[in-house]
Design an enzyme around this catalytic site. Sequence first.
Site, short mmCIF file in Angstrom:
data_model
loop_
_atom_site.label_atom_id
_atom_site.label_comp_id
_atom_site.label_asym_id
_atom_site.label_seq_id
_atom_site.Cartn_x
_atom_site.Cartn_y
_atom_site.Cartn_z
N LYS A 194 -64.87 38.82 -36.39
CA LYS A 194 -63.82 39.23 -37.34
C LYS A 194 -62.46 38.66 -36.94
CE LYS A 194 -64.42 43.73 -36.82
NZ LYS A 194 -65.48 43.74 -35.78
N ARG A 201 -62.76 51.86 -40.34
CA ARG A 201 -64.00 51.98 -39.56
C ARG A 201 -64.72 53.28 -39.85
NH1 ARG A 201 -62.10 48.36 -35.14
NH2 ARG A 201 -63.71 48.01 -33.60
N ARG A 208 -66.30 36.45 -23.93
CA ARG A 208 -65.07 36.02 -24.62
C ARG A 208 -63.79 36.32 -23.84
NH1 ARG A 208 -64.95 40.10 -29.90
NH2 ARG A 208 -64.30 41.93 -28.75
N ARG A 259 -60.62 41.39 -22.28
CA ARG A 259 -60.37 42.79 -22.63
C ARG A 259 -61.13 43.73 -21.70
NH1 ARG A 259 -61.28 43.23 -29.02
NH2 ARG A 259 -62.11 45.21 -28.33
N ARG A 265 -69.93 50.76 -28.39
CA ARG A 265 -69.19 50.25 -29.56
C ARG A 265 -70.16 49.92 -30.70
NH1 ARG A 265 -65.95 45.76 -26.60
NH2 ARG A 265 -65.08 45.21 -28.63
P1 AMP Z 1 -61.43 46.07 -31.76
O1 AMP Z 1 -60.34 45.25 -31.15
O2 AMP Z 1 -61.40 46.05 -33.26
O3 AMP Z 1 -62.79 45.72 -31.21
O4 AMP Z 1 -61.14 47.57 -31.32
C1 AMP Z 1 -61.13 47.96 -29.97
C2 AMP Z 1 -61.20 49.48 -29.87
O5 AMP Z 1 -60.05 50.04 -30.52
C3 AMP Z 1 -62.40 50.11 -30.57
O6 AMP Z 1 -63.56 50.13 -29.76
C4 AMP Z 1 -61.86 51.51 -30.86
O7 AMP Z 1 -61.85 52.31 -29.69
C5 AMP Z 1 -60.41 51.23 -31.22
N1 AMP Z 1 -60.21 50.99 -32.68
C6 AMP Z 1 -59.82 49.83 -33.27
N2 AMP Z 1 -59.72 49.98 -34.60
C7 AMP Z 1 -60.10 51.25 -34.86
C8 AMP Z 1 -60.25 52.01 -36.05
N3 AMP Z 1 -60.00 51.47 -37.27
N4 AMP Z 1 -60.65 53.29 -35.94
C9 AMP Z 1 -60.90 53.86 -34.73
N5 AMP Z 1 -60.80 53.20 -33.57
C10 AMP Z 1 -60.41 51.90 -33.63
#
Ligand code: AMP
Length: 227
Positions: free
Chosen positions: A22, A97, A136, A170, A181
């Site tokens: 994404k 989400r 990554r 990360r 996740r």
């Molecule tokens: P991402 O960078 O999109 O993989 O997000 C990393 C982490 O941030 C996720 O595993 C969640 O803990 C949190 N997170 C990101 N976006 C959301 C969302 N829309 N709702 C809830 N938690 C989120």
Amino acid sequence: MTTDVMTTPAVLILLGPPGAGKGTQARMLEQDFGLVQLSTGDLLRAAVAQGTEAGRQAKAVMEAGALVSDEIVIAILRDRLAEPDCARGVILDGFPRTTVQAEALDALLAETGQKINAAISLEVEDAAMVERISGRFTCGSCGEGYHDSFKPPKVAGVCDKCGSTEMKRRADDNAETVASRLEAYHAQTAPLIAYYADKGVLKKIDAMGKIDGIAAEMSGIVRGVMD
Ligand code: AMP
């Protein structure tokens, strides 16, 4: 192209599990279409780094690979959407989400007379995600994304784009957290595929192939749904 007719800013949603690509695809669309990438993951990581109240609450949840509360995420997204650059149109990467977040987004867009142009679901196999995620890393200076196997920098440790040697990984990109996740994705986010299919805006894309091929397909979809 400049025109004197005002168009409504585009709203694109990228759906897909962690590691589906994404962020990579959102950055490419951002450049090609002049849209703004809004990643709630990036906004939350910034809040954690700044030590804000939301960041303090989100930190442990993110480290465990669970979802941060709808309340916190919706508030962060609402504030970011209100910033002037978002008038160019946005690509939502990692939001919504949950169904609660999707409904909150509908309400926010209704206030400004905007609509969702497309929700693009990046379809991938779970088994490939652990390798994709654990390999990554990004340039700490310009944010360019890399991967140990699929997209290494031309010179090891040096960013192709800006020459920085400050690469970062990360904290939640490890095998244990990835499993949580993926679980959160299937339980809480995958139902949104049906949510957007019902609204008639869902587009599915096979995201198991090469980055450039997927990007070309994404561009075709986006061109077709822009006003
Ligand atoms: P991402 O960078 O999109 O993989 O997000 C990393 C982490 O941030 C996720 O595993 C969640 O803990 C949190 N997170 C990101 N976006 C959301 C969302 N829309 N709702 C809830 N938690 C989120």
